[in-house]
Write a protein that holds these residues in place. Structure first.
Motif, PDB file in Angstrom:
ATOM      1  N   UNK A 157       0.995  -1.500   0.116  1.00 31.05           N
ATOM      2  CA  UNK A 157      -0.200   0.250  -0.094  1.00 31.05           C
ATOM      3  C   UNK A 157       0.921   1.173  -0.148  1.00 31.05           C
ATOM      4  N   UNK A 158       1.748   1.602   0.949  1.00 31.24           N
ATOM      5  CA  UNK A 158       3.213   2.297   0.751  1.00 31.24           C
ATOM      6  C   UNK A 158       3.536   2.845  -0.802  1.00 31.24           C
ATOM      7  N   UNK A 159       3.877   1.637  -0.987  1.00 31.03           N
ATOM      8  CA  UNK A 159       5.052   2.276  -2.350  1.00 31.03           C
ATOM      9  C   UNK A 159       4.280   2.157  -3.006  1.00 31.03           C
ATOM     10  N   UNK A 160       2.836   1.148  -3.568  1.00 29.31           N
ATOM     11  CA  UNK A 160       1.661   1.783  -4.086  1.00 29.31           C
ATOM     12  C   UNK A 160       1.509   3.328  -4.621  1.00 29.31           C
ATOM     13  N   UNK A 161       0.869   3.997  -3.087  1.00 25.58           N
ATOM     14  CA  UNK A 161       0.722   5.525  -2.787  1.00 25.58           C
ATOM     15  C   UNK A 161       2.136   6.726  -3.220  1.00 25.58           C
ATOM     16  N   UNK A 162       3.109   6.149  -2.718  1.00 23.28           N
ATOM     17  CA  UNK A 162       4.116   7.231  -3.311  1.00 23.28           C
ATOM     18  C   UNK A 162       3.924   7.075  -4.572  1.00 23.28           C
ATOM     19  N   UNK A 163       4.373   5.631  -5.748  1.00 24.95           N
ATOM     20  CA  UNK A 163       4.533   5.841  -6.721  1.00 24.95           C
ATOM     21  C   UNK A 163       3.217   6.608  -7.143  1.00 24.95           C
ATOM     22  N   UNK A 164       2.122   6.851  -6.394  1.00 27.60           N
ATOM     23  CA  UNK A 164       0.873   7.660  -7.199  1.00 27.60           C
ATOM     24  C   UNK A 164       1.560   8.855  -6.924  1.00 27.60           C
TER      25      UNK A 164
ATOM     26  N   UNK B  10      11.420  -2.926   4.210  1.00 33.51           N
ATOM     27  CA  UNK B  10      12.173  -1.470   4.163  1.00 33.51           C
ATOM     28  C   UNK B  10      12.115  -0.753   2.820  1.00 33.51           C
ATOM     29  N   UNK B  11      10.666   0.618   2.850  1.00 33.73           N
ATOM     30  CA  UNK B  11      10.821   0.471   1.171  1.00 33.73           C
ATOM     31  C   UNK B  11      11.759   1.392   0.483  1.00 33.73           C
ATOM     32  N   UNK B  12      12.925   2.006   0.486  1.00 34.91           N
ATOM     33  CA  UNK B  12      13.785   2.441  -0.690  1.00 34.91           C
ATOM     34  C   UNK B  12      12.719   3.998  -1.355  1.00 34.91           C
ATOM     35  N   UNK B  13      13.189   5.114  -1.091  1.00 30.93           N
ATOM     36  CA  UNK B  13      12.668   5.921  -2.358  1.00 30.93           C
ATOM     37  C   UNK B  13      13.547   6.800  -2.671  1.00 30.93           C
TER      38      UNK B  13
ATOM     39  N   UNK C 189       4.228  10.088  -7.338  1.00 29.58           N
ATOM     40  CA  UNK C 189       5.035  10.961  -8.678  1.00 29.58           C
ATOM     41  C   UNK C 189       6.716   9.832  -7.437  1.00 29.58           C
ATOM     42  N   UNK C 190       7.100   9.568  -7.142  1.00 30.63           N
ATOM     43  CA  UNK C 190       7.517   8.598  -5.994  1.00 30.63           C
ATOM     44  C   UNK C 190       8.811   7.130  -6.243  1.00 30.63           C
ATOM     45  N   UNK C 191       9.822   8.050  -6.763  1.00 30.19           N
ATOM     46  CA  UNK C 191      10.427   6.309  -7.410  1.00 30.19           C
ATOM     47  C   UNK C 191      10.704   5.245  -6.217  1.00 30.19           C
ATOM     48  N   UNK C 192      10.205   4.297  -6.436  1.00 29.79           N
ATOM     49  CA  UNK C 192      10.350   3.351  -5.615  1.00 29.79           C
ATOM     50  C   UNK C 192      10.582   1.637  -5.695  1.00 29.79           C
TER      51      UNK C 192
END
Length: 72
Positions: free
Chosen positions: A25-32, A44-47, A34-37
């Motif tokens: 959920x976090x990675x999907x939201x970050x990508x939405x 652990x989720x690299x940004x 505009x963040x690159x993950x």
């Protein structure tokens, strides 16, 4: 009880599934946003900010929200 026994228990398996779901959920939201993950199921989720000033600002903000992050 060992850590492995806890992880292998019904409760441990449910907690691991919840962590994986939250990570996705976090990675999907970050990508939405505009963040690159890196997609995957690790907790652990690299940004990738690719900007030193923006990285420092985000690290400072997240730390103030009690979220442990490291800017590299």
């Amino acid at each position: 009880m060992t850590a492995q026994q806890i992880l292998d228990s019904e409760e441990g398996l449910a907690l691991l599934a919840q962590v994986r779901t939250l990570g996705t959920t976090l990675r999907t939201a970050l990508r939405a946003l505009g963040y690159e993950t890196i997609m995957g199921d690790a907790p652990i989720t690299p940004i990738f900010m690719r900007d030193t000033e923006k990285t420092a600002t985000l690290v400072e903000y997240l730390f103030a929200q009690n979220i442990l992050v490291t800017g590299l």
